[in-house]
Design a protein around this motif. Structure first.
Motif: not given
Length: 82
Positions: A19-47
């Motif tokens: 899961v950390a690797n997937i989120l890291r890739a999203r950060i590095e690709s720009g899908e998750l932008l600086p100073d913006r929220p990462v998915p919450s624990e409950s969102q990660l649980q569901q996804e």
């Protein structure tokens, strides 16, 4: 839009690391932008269909790497300083 990545519970790599690797890739690709929220624990649980502790450990890995910062009572955000 590319297909969402999934975790492999049978892999030798722990699920929280996957899961950390997937989120890291999203950060590095720009899908998750600086100073913006990462998915919450409950969102990660569901996804990813993982336990809350697994989601928490994945965010913890990224926090230790300096990719995310956690604000008490607000959640975790992509570190704008990275």
């Amino acid at each position: 839009m590319p297909a969402r990545q999934t975790v492999d519970p049978d892999s030798a790599t722990p699920v929280y690391v996957q899961v950390a690797n997937i989120l890291r890739a999203r950060i590095e690709s720009g899908e998750l932008l600086p100073d913006r929220p990462v998915p919450s624990e409950s969102q990660l649980q569901q996804e990813f269909r993982v336990a809350r502790g697994t989601a928490r450990k994945a965010i913890g890995v990224l926090r230790e790497e300096g990719l995310v910062v956690t604000v008490m009572g607000r959640g975790s955000y992509v570190n704008p300083e990275r």
